[in-house]
Design a protein around this motif. Structure first.
Motif, PDB file in Angstrom:
ATOM      1  N   GLY A 128       0.832  -1.197   0.000  1.00 37.08           N
ATOM      2  CA  GLY A 128       0.000   0.000   0.000  1.00 37.08           C
ATOM      3  C   GLY A 128       0.870   1.252   0.000  1.00 37.08           C
ATOM      4  N   SER A 129       0.284   2.358   0.384  1.00 37.91           N
ATOM      5  CA  SER A 129       1.020   3.624   0.408  1.00 37.91           C
ATOM      6  C   SER A 129       2.231   3.504   1.333  1.00 37.91           C
ATOM      7  CB  SER A 129       0.114   4.763   0.879  1.00 37.91           C
ATOM      8  OG  SER A 129      -0.917   4.992  -0.057  1.00 37.91           O
ATOM      9  N   THR A 130       3.394   3.854   0.813  1.00 36.57           N
ATOM     10  CA  THR A 130       4.630   3.656   1.564  1.00 36.57           C
ATOM     11  C   THR A 130       4.895   4.774   2.554  1.00 36.57           C
ATOM     12  OG1 THR A 130       5.553   2.539  -0.373  1.00 36.57           O
ATOM     13  CG2 THR A 130       7.099   3.232   1.341  1.00 36.57           C
ATOM     14  N   PHE A 131       4.663   6.017   2.136  1.00 34.87           N
ATOM     15  CA  PHE A 131       4.987   7.172   2.972  1.00 34.87           C
ATOM     16  C   PHE A 131       3.740   8.029   3.217  1.00 34.87           C
ATOM     17  CE2 PHE A 131       8.831   6.214   0.430  1.00 34.87           C
ATOM     18  CZ  PHE A 131       9.676   5.840   1.475  1.00 34.87           C
ATOM     19  N   LYS A 132       3.701   8.646   4.374  1.00 36.31           N
ATOM     20  CA  LYS A 132       2.620   9.572   4.694  1.00 36.31           C
ATOM     21  C   LYS A 132       2.766  10.832   3.843  1.00 36.31           C
ATOM     22  CE  LYS A 132       2.465   8.056   9.528  1.00 36.31           C
ATOM     23  NZ  LYS A 132       2.581   8.489  10.951  1.00 36.31           N
ATOM     24  N   ASN A 133       1.661  11.469   3.554  1.00 39.10           N
ATOM     25  CA  ASN A 133       1.722  12.750   2.853  1.00 39.10           C
ATOM     26  C   ASN A 133       2.204  13.825   3.819  1.00 39.10           C
ATOM     27  OD1 ASN A 133       0.789  11.950   0.287  1.00 39.10           O
ATOM     28  ND2 ASN A 133      -1.329  12.009   0.999  1.00 39.10           N
ATOM     29  N   PRO A 134       3.313  14.501   3.537  1.00 36.03           N
ATOM     30  CA  PRO A 134       3.764  15.596   4.404  1.00 36.03           C
ATOM     31  C   PRO A 134       2.771  16.761   4.333  1.00 36.03           C
ATOM     32  CG  PRO A 134       5.498  14.883   2.890  1.00 36.03           C
ATOM     33  CD  PRO A 134       4.220  14.284   2.407  1.00 36.03           C
ATOM     34  N   PRO A 135       2.778  17.629   5.337  1.00 39.10           N
ATOM     35  CA  PRO A 135       1.893  18.802   5.284  1.00 39.10           C
ATOM     36  C   PRO A 135       2.092  19.588   3.988  1.00 39.10           C
ATOM     37  CG  PRO A 135       2.882  18.599   7.461  1.00 39.10           C
ATOM     38  CD  PRO A 135       3.560  17.578   6.584  1.00 39.10           C
ATOM     39  N   ASP A 136       0.990  19.884   3.336  1.00 38.69           N
ATOM     40  CA  ASP A 136       0.992  20.707   2.116  1.00 38.69           C
ATOM     41  C   ASP A 136       1.675  20.044   0.928  1.00 38.69           C
ATOM     42  OD1 ASP A 136      -0.263  22.814   3.570  1.00 38.69           O
ATOM     43  OD2 ASP A 136       1.702  23.432   4.319  1.00 38.69           O
ATOM     44  N   VAL A 165      14.377  12.370  -2.030  1.00 41.61           N
ATOM     45  CA  VAL A 165      13.334  13.387  -1.846  1.00 41.61           C
ATOM     46  C   VAL A 165      13.844  14.521  -0.964  1.00 41.61           C
ATOM     47  CG1 VAL A 165      11.093  13.845  -0.756  1.00 41.61           C
ATOM     48  CG2 VAL A 165      11.366  11.880  -2.288  1.00 41.61           C
ATOM     49  N   PHE A 166      14.545  14.173   0.089  1.00 39.46           N
ATOM     50  CA  PHE A 166      15.088  15.223   0.959  1.00 39.46           C
ATOM     51  C   PHE A 166      16.124  16.056   0.215  1.00 39.46           C
ATOM     52  CE2 PHE A 166      18.130  16.766   4.177  1.00 39.46           C
ATOM     53  CZ  PHE A 166      17.263  17.577   4.904  1.00 39.46           C
ATOM     54  N   GLU A 167      16.921  15.402  -0.590  1.00 36.41           N
ATOM     55  CA  GLU A 167      17.970  16.100  -1.344  1.00 36.41           C
ATOM     56  C   GLU A 167      17.378  17.090  -2.342  1.00 36.41           C
ATOM     57  OE1 GLU A 167      20.488  14.037  -4.480  1.00 36.41           O
ATOM     58  OE2 GLU A 167      21.891  14.112  -2.789  1.00 36.41           O
ATOM     59  N   THR A 168      16.240  16.738  -2.937  1.00 30.86           N
ATOM     60  CA  THR A 168      15.655  17.594  -3.982  1.00 30.86           C
ATOM     61  C   THR A 168      14.633  18.593  -3.460  1.00 30.86           C
ATOM     62  OG1 THR A 168      13.989  15.895  -4.465  1.00 30.86           O
ATOM     63  CG2 THR A 168      16.013  15.886  -5.783  1.00 30.86           C
ATOM     64  N   SER A 169      14.006  18.274  -2.304  1.00 33.22           N
ATOM     65  CA  SER A 169      12.911  19.134  -1.831  1.00 33.22           C
ATOM     66  C   SER A 169      13.084  19.654  -0.411  1.00 33.22           C
ATOM     67  CB  SER A 169      11.586  18.365  -1.898  1.00 33.22           C
ATOM     68  OG  SER A 169      11.568  17.325  -0.921  1.00 33.22           O
ATOM     69  N   GLY A 170      13.988  19.034   0.351  1.00 33.34           N
ATOM     70  CA  GLY A 170      14.136  19.412   1.750  1.00 33.34           C
ATOM     71  C   GLY A 170      13.069  18.816   2.648  1.00 33.34           C
TER      72      GLY A 170
END
Length: 308
Positions: free
Chosen positions: A226-234, A286-291
């Motif tokens: 199923g969905s692997t990661f939670k949706n971060p705020p916004d 993802v952290f590297e590209t978006s913080g």
């Protein structure tokens, strides 16, 4: 590899057990990813009283891990030490009373949605889009299609590590996004949901649309969690993953889904380590590209490496 057999000592401490107690059970057979090492001991209680009896007599030093139908779970390759509790037929009760549905923790979410629809109860159709069971829905405030468990739960029952039964109101649950504030040692056993007056044909049409949407946008009928990661705020997790260039990314025999990149897939021979490593690589990129630091939604349990 196998763990030392705990079953004889557990049976001796609780001689009146009615449920099934097994040693060194393959967890890969019980999880949708089809990966992972064994459970040192697997207990399937006969019913709520049997579960309470077992927990009250279990050595406090023995770890307890609760699993549901294995849809949102990654068991690491070294297996799970201690006791794994998996609810079975004794927690499969389902009863309708007016606009309320009482469901055992083992009832599949889709069955809950279907039962409500057959009784002309609206508001629970979103469960058609959640691949899991009621117990997991309570633990993680499962939701989909703009609705969540907190919107329809009246109360639920659960048993803590000492074998004590608790009844929780909706307010007691401490629901937040994909989370319940109830102590993690509580094993949910049943829940009471309430919907609103609806019309069966309209509700079934809503569920059919949910089914169509899932089939078109998600890798259903595959070895996934199923969905692997939670949706971060916004943010939407899949959009961040896609923007980081991770769609289709492979580690071993694990792959980020080409169809929906918040899903990881076992292509057939992936180890749990492959899947977890892939997830961590996605988080890094993802952290590297978006913080943004993605937070795992899939529950990961057990030992990372095999013990000799």
């Amino acid at each position: 590899m196998n763990f030392p057999d705990l079953a004889p000592a557990l049976q001796k401490a609780a001689p009146e057990l009615r449920g099934r107690l097994e040693a060194n059970v393959r967890m890969a057979d019980l999880c949708w990813f089809r990966t992972g090492g064994p459970a040192q001991a697997l207990f399937t209680p006969a019913d709520e009283d049997d579960l309470a009896y077992f927990l009250a007599r279990l050595d406090p030093g023995i770890a307890v891990t609760t699993v549901g139908v294995g849809s949102n779970l990654l068991v690491r390759d070294g297996g799970i030490k201690g006791v794994v509790i998996r609810l079975g037929k004794g927690f499969h009760n389902l009863r309708v009373d007016g606009l309320r549905v009482e469901a055992g923790a083992r009832i599949l979410d889709v069955k809950l949605a279907t039962t409500a629809a057959e009784a002309n109860i609206a508001g629970l159709a979103f469960y058609r889009g959640i691949p899991g069971a009621v117990g997991g829905a309570l633990r993680m405030n499962a939701g989909a299609y703009s609705a969540e468990t907190k919107d329809v739960l009246v109360s639920c029952r659960g048993i803590d590590r000492s074998g004590t039964l608790h009844i929780f109101s909706n307010a007691d649950m401490g629901f937040t996004y994909r989370h319940s504030g109830v102590p993690h040692d509580v094993i949910f056993t049943s829940a009471l949901f309430e919907g609103r007056v609806g019309e069966r044909a309209a509700i079934e049409a809503e569920m059919a649309e949910i089914t169509r949407s899932r089939q078109e946008s998600q890798p259903v009928n595959t070895r996934t969690g199923g969905s692997t990661f939670k949706n971060p705020p916004d943010h939407k997790a899949w959009q961040l993953i896609d923007a980081a260039g991770c769609r289709g990314l492979v580690v071993g025999d694990a792959q980020v889904s080409e169809l929906h990149c918040n899903f990881l897939i076992n292509r057939g021979a992936a180890s749990a380590a492959d899947i977890e490593s892939l997830g961590e690589e996605v988080r890094r990129r993802v952290f590297e590209t978006s913080g943004v630091r993605l937070e795992w939604e899939i529950e990961r349990v057990g030992e990372s490496t095999h013990a000799g």
